[in-house]
Every structure is written in structure tokens, then in C-alpha cells.
Write a protein that holds these residues in place. Structure first.
Motif, PDB file in Angstrom:
ATOM      1  N   GLY A 243       0.799  -1.215   0.000  1.00  0.00           N
ATOM      2  CA  GLY A 243       0.000   0.000   0.000  1.00  0.00           C
ATOM      3  C   GLY A 243       0.831   1.264   0.000  1.00  0.00           C
ATOM      4  O   GLY A 243       0.415   2.298  -0.547  1.00  0.00           O
ATOM      5  N   GLU A 244       2.041   1.203   0.599  1.00  0.00           N
ATOM      6  CA  GLU A 244       2.880   2.391   0.684  1.00  0.00           C
ATOM      7  C   GLU A 244       3.356   2.880  -0.677  1.00  0.00           C
ATOM      8  O   GLU A 244       3.853   3.998  -0.797  1.00  0.00           O
ATOM      9  N   LEU A 245       3.201   2.067  -1.700  1.00  0.00           N
ATOM     10  CA  LEU A 245       3.621   2.472  -3.044  1.00  0.00           C
ATOM     11  C   LEU A 245       2.705   3.530  -3.647  1.00  0.00           C
ATOM     12  O   LEU A 245       3.069   4.180  -4.633  1.00  0.00           O
ATOM     13  N   VAL A 246       1.514   3.706  -3.070  1.00  0.00           N
ATOM     14  CA  VAL A 246       0.482   4.544  -3.690  1.00  0.00           C
ATOM     15  C   VAL A 246       0.191   5.767  -2.838  1.00  0.00           C
ATOM     16  O   VAL A 246      -0.035   5.671  -1.631  1.00  0.00           O
ATOM     17  N   ASP A 247       0.180   6.926  -3.491  1.00  0.00           N
ATOM     18  CA  ASP A 247      -0.299   8.164  -2.877  1.00  0.00           C
ATOM     19  C   ASP A 247      -1.827   8.138  -2.951  1.00  0.00           C
ATOM     20  O   ASP A 247      -2.404   8.302  -4.024  1.00  0.00           O
ATOM     21  N   ASP A 248      -2.475   7.903  -1.814  1.00  0.00           N
ATOM     22  CA  ASP A 248      -3.921   7.700  -1.800  1.00  0.00           C
ATOM     23  C   ASP A 248      -4.678   8.901  -2.368  1.00  0.00           C
ATOM     24  O   ASP A 248      -5.660   8.741  -3.092  1.00  0.00           O
ATOM     25  N   GLN A 249      -4.233  10.110  -2.020  1.00  0.00           N
ATOM     26  CA  GLN A 249      -4.952  11.299  -2.505  1.00  0.00           C
ATOM     27  C   GLN A 249      -4.835  11.430  -4.019  1.00  0.00           C
ATOM     28  O   GLN A 249      -5.790  11.828  -4.692  1.00  0.00           O
ATOM     29  N   ALA A 250      -3.675  11.084  -4.559  1.00  0.00           N
ATOM     30  CA  ALA A 250      -3.508  11.123  -6.016  1.00  0.00           C
ATOM     31  C   ALA A 250      -4.401  10.084  -6.680  1.00  0.00           C
ATOM     32  O   ALA A 250      -4.994  10.336  -7.737  1.00  0.00           O
ATOM     33  N   LEU A 251      -4.520   8.901  -6.058  1.00  0.00           N
ATOM     34  CA  LEU A 251      -5.401   7.858  -6.597  1.00  0.00           C
ATOM     35  C   LEU A 251      -6.852   8.307  -6.555  1.00  0.00           C
ATOM     36  O   LEU A 251      -7.597   8.125  -7.528  1.00  0.00           O
ATOM     37  N   ILE A 252      -7.267   8.899  -5.447  1.00  0.00           N
ATOM     38  CA  ILE A 252      -8.653   9.384  -5.320  1.00  0.00           C
ATOM     39  C   ILE A 252      -8.958  10.411  -6.402  1.00  0.00           C
ATOM     40  O   ILE A 252     -10.007  10.362  -7.052  1.00  0.00           O
ATOM     41  N   GLU A 253      -8.025  11.327  -6.616  1.00  0.00           N
ATOM     42  CA  GLU A 253      -8.238  12.356  -7.645  1.00  0.00           C
ATOM     43  C   GLU A 253      -8.354  11.729  -9.037  1.00  0.00           C
ATOM     44  O   GLU A 253      -9.193  12.142  -9.849  1.00  0.00           O
ATOM     45  N   ALA A 254      -7.517  10.737  -9.314  1.00  0.00           N
ATOM     46  CA  ALA A 254      -7.580  10.079 -10.621  1.00  0.00           C
ATOM     47  C   ALA A 254      -8.910   9.365 -10.831  1.00  0.00           C
ATOM     48  O   ALA A 254      -9.441   9.329 -11.950  1.00  0.00           O
ATOM     49  N   LEU A 255      -9.476   8.816  -9.765  1.00  0.00           N
ATOM     50  CA  LEU A 255     -10.791   8.167  -9.853  1.00  0.00           C
ATOM     51  C   LEU A 255     -11.907   9.205  -9.983  1.00  0.00           C
ATOM     52  O   LEU A 255     -12.868   9.016 -10.735  1.00  0.00           O
ATOM     53  N   GLU A 256     -11.777  10.299  -9.256  1.00  0.00           N
ATOM     54  CA  GLU A 256     -12.803  11.356  -9.301  1.00  0.00           C
ATOM     55  C   GLU A 256     -12.898  11.979 -10.686  1.00  0.00           C
ATOM     56  O   GLU A 256     -13.998  12.244 -11.192  1.00  0.00           O
ATOM     57  N   THR A 257     -11.751  12.218 -11.309  1.00  0.00           N
ATOM     58  CA  THR A 257     -11.736  12.896 -12.605  1.00  0.00           C
ATOM     59  C   THR A 257     -12.042  11.971 -13.770  1.00  0.00           C
ATOM     60  O   THR A 257     -12.261  12.441 -14.888  1.00  0.00           O
ATOM     61  N   ASP A 270      -0.963   1.971   5.499  1.00  0.00           N
ATOM     62  CA  ASP A 270      -1.386   2.043   6.901  1.00  0.00           C
ATOM     63  C   ASP A 270      -2.277   0.860   7.286  1.00  0.00           C
ATOM     64  O   ASP A 270      -3.388   1.037   7.783  1.00  0.00           O
ATOM     65  N   GLU A 271      -1.776  -0.349   7.038  1.00  0.00           N
ATOM     66  CA  GLU A 271      -2.490  -1.536   7.508  1.00  0.00           C
ATOM     67  C   GLU A 271      -2.094  -1.830   8.957  1.00  0.00           C
ATOM     68  O   GLU A 271      -0.954  -1.553   9.348  1.00  0.00           O
ATOM     69  N   PRO A 272      -2.958  -2.386   9.818  1.00  0.00           N
ATOM     70  CA  PRO A 272      -4.310  -2.829   9.477  1.00  0.00           C
ATOM     71  C   PRO A 272      -5.239  -1.663   9.172  1.00  0.00           C
ATOM     72  O   PRO A 272      -5.171  -0.612   9.802  1.00  0.00           O
ATOM     73  N   VAL A 273      -6.106  -1.859   8.194  1.00  0.00           N
ATOM     74  CA  VAL A 273      -6.953  -0.794   7.678  1.00  0.00           C
ATOM     75  C   VAL A 273      -8.143  -0.569   8.615  1.00  0.00           C
ATOM     76  O   VAL A 273      -8.885  -1.495   8.920  1.00  0.00           O
ATOM     77  N   GLY A 274      -8.293   0.660   9.047  1.00  0.00           N
ATOM     78  CA  GLY A 274      -9.431   1.027   9.885  1.00  0.00           C
ATOM     79  C   GLY A 274     -10.560   1.617   9.066  1.00  0.00           C
ATOM     80  O   GLY A 274     -10.386   1.984   7.889  1.00  0.00           O
TER      81      GLY A 274
END
Length: 331
Positions: A243-257, A270-274
Motif C-alpha cells: 500500500g505504501e507504493l500509492v499516494d492515496d490522494q492522487a489515486l482518489i483524484e484520478a478516480l474522481e476525474t 497504513d495496515e491494518p486498515v481502519g
């Protein structure tokens, strides 16, 4: 001889070969995330540490175990082990290289096909009585893809990515791009049906991009905004690595657009995932574009049997005065 196991208790009895000499060794079997003092209480004189791939083995622990000869990860990862301290103490550190390659490759392809067929939303539609509506939409639009319609890019090309490439060829995928630090020979590329491409070129040419990198200082947030900006509009993203390989906010933006059609994720930062993880708290439109799996790609029953066969061989090698295989700390 004594073994300190740090991980899921009972693993040695479950997964070691039944004729393994290790089963006759003294065993201290403790869970992860305990202080060093807990492990040292009964395990300070252990000769071997067998450790969960995500569990830390700090130098503080290593330096206080005078008989220690080998630390062996149950998995492929070893970044939580203090390699320098182990080397300074003359201790081999080994990983179970390739133990989960087939399993994680299956998970990667599962996520690819699951995205192309939008499996999660399809399941929900049938349960809601909308089966014919959804089916009719696909027929009218003509946009339901097969895996063989897609060019696939594999970033990182170790055991798992190579196993993924083999499965993709079985699905009829004819365009498989790969990137790694050391390019294969032309003969190897032809034999494996893959084509080398720099990362940016791979992103531009691939309909599906799958990460297969280790985590280190140079790869944290490797998939950032520039990464997703370089991908094809409407493409698909898979992460079965870390999971650390991915910038979550950048991924979210790519999905949103709409830059990404969907993402298939077997692992999150940040596992374990809450329940408060940012990827779990998005709009319905974004949530529909993500398929999650609970980081199970590499934990099949067969993977653990492969891992413990390697552990058995490594311990036996050290006991016989030989260098074990898959040493990762330069000993």
C-alpha cells in the motif's frame, strides 16, 4: 537447537514438512508486536528466528541473542528486519523468495478481470433485481471488455510479475509491457512474451497497469499524481504489492476525474486498515470504482507450505555449515 517464532502461533506445526528436523527443536512461539524483552525472556538463547513478513526484528533484539545464526522471513518481505545489525552479528537474513508468486499473480488477474466485468456492481445489481437492466446496458453500449482486448503494463518484474505475465498470456493478452532496473535480454523477452518500456511509456501504452515493486525509500508513493496523469484516460490500476507504493490522494483524484476507470487494490497504506481510511470514505461515485481485497494475495495454503519448505532447507543448511539460499543481507 531452539527456534524463536514471531508470528501466527502454530505455523511451524501447520506448515513444516512432517519429517522436518525443526519439529524436534525447542520452540518459543510468540505473536508479533511484542517488546524485545518479551521475546528475550524465553528466546534469548534461540539459534533461529522465523518471523512474519510484516513483523519487526530490531537490532536491539538481534544483538542480545548470542546464539542467533539465521533470521528467516515467512514471506518475501524483509524490510522490517534490521539487516545491518544482523550482518554485524554474523547472522544470515533470508526471505522466502517466490513462495507466493503464483498466488499473488492469481490475485492480480482476479482484480483485472473483476474490474473489466465490474464484478462488485454486477453482483449488487442482480441482488437488487436489476439484472436485465445492467445486461442490456452493456449490450447497447458494446463496452464490456475481455482481458485480451487490453495492453497490460507490469511495473517491477520479479517472480510475481513474471507469474502474472504467464497467466496473462494464457488469457490471450498479446501486449505485455514491463519495467525493471535491469532489462531482460532480447531472447528472454521473446520467450516470455513481454516488451520492455520506460515507466512513462508503459503508462501511456497500457490499458491496465499493475504494481509489483518492493517498498523502499525510493518507491514510497511511487504511484503519485504525475504517475496517474501519465496513464491513459479510462485505464485500470492494480496494486497487489504494498500500500505504501500509492499516494492515496492522487489515486482518489484520478478516480474522481475519470482518469482511471477503476482501481483493484489488495493492499492499502497504513495496515491494518481502519474504518476511517481515506479510501473507504469517498463519494458513492468513487467507491463504485474500487475493488478491494483484504491483502490475501500471498497467503494461500500452498504458499505457506512452499515458504516453510524453504525455511526448513535454510535451517538445515546452516546446521550443516552451509550458506542458505535467498540471503538478503549480504552475509
Amino acid at each position: 537447537m531452539k527456534i524463536l517464532h514471531i508470528g501466527k502461533q502454530g505455523n511451524l506445526e501447520r506448515y513444516l514438512p512432517k519429517d522436518s528436523a525443526l519439529l524436534n527443536m525447542a520452540l518459543v512461539d510468540l505473536p508479533i508486536d511484542q517488546p524485545a524483552e518479551t521475546y528475550l525472556k524465553d528466546g534469548a538463547d534461540a539459534d533461529f528466528i522465523v518471523v512474519d513478513a510484516i513483523a519487526p526484528v530490531p537490532g536491539e533484539l538481534i544483538r542480545k541473542m548470542p546464539n542467533l545464526k539465521l533470521i528467516h522471513s515467512e514471506g518475501v518481505a524483509f524490510n522490517q528486519i534490521d539487516l545491518k545489525a544482523a550482518a554485524d552479528c554474523g547472522v544470515y537474513v533470508c526471505n522466502a523468495k517466490g513462495m507466493n508468486a503464483a498466488a499473488v499473480a492469481e490475485q492480480a488477474v482476479l482484480l483485472m478481470v473483476g474490474m473489466l466485468r465490474n464484478a462488485i456492481q454486477g453482483d449488487a445489481a442482480v441482488r437488487a433485481g436489476r439484472q436485465i437492466e445492467v445486461k442490456g446496458g452493456y449490450i447497447a453500449r458494446g463496452d464490456l471488455l475481455e482481458l485480451s482486448d487490453c495492453a497490460v503494463g507490469l511495473i517491477g518484474y520479479g517472480d510475481i510479475a513474471q507469474a502474472t505475465a504467464r497467466l496473462l498470456r494464457a488469457y490471450g493478452v498479446s501486449k505485455i509491457y514491463y519495467n525493471k532496473r535491469r532489462r531482460l535480454s532480447e531472447a528472454e523477452e521473446q520467450a516470455q512474451g513481454v516488451c520492455y518500456a520506460p515507466v512513462k511509456t508503459l503508462l501511456q501504452k497500457s490499458d491496465i497497469v499493475s504494481l509489483h515493486l518492493p517498498v523502499n525509500a525510493g518507491t514510497v508513493h511511487f504511484a503519485d499524481q504525475a504517475f496517474f496523469d501519465a496513464m491513459r484516460p479510462g485505464s485500470y490500476f492494480v496494486n497487489t504489492a504494498r500500500g505504501e507504493l500509492v499516494d492515496d490522494q492522487a489515486l482518489i483524484e484520478a478516480l474522481e476525474t475519470g482518469k482511471l476507470a477503476m482501481a483493484g487494490l489488495d493492499t492499502l497504506d497504513d495496515e491494518p486498515v481502519g474504518a476511517d481510511h481515506p479510501l473507504l470514505n469517498q463519494s458513492e461515485a468513487v467507491e463504485k470504482k474500487i475493488i478491494f481485497s483484504p491483502h490475501i494475495g500471498g497467503i494461500t495454503r500452498k504458499s505457506f507450505f512452499r515458504s516453510y519448505r524453504m525455511i526448513d532447507e535454510a535451517v538445515c543448511a546452516v546446521c550443516a555449515g552451509r550458506r542458505p539460499e535467498h540471503v538478503v543481507n549480504g552475509r
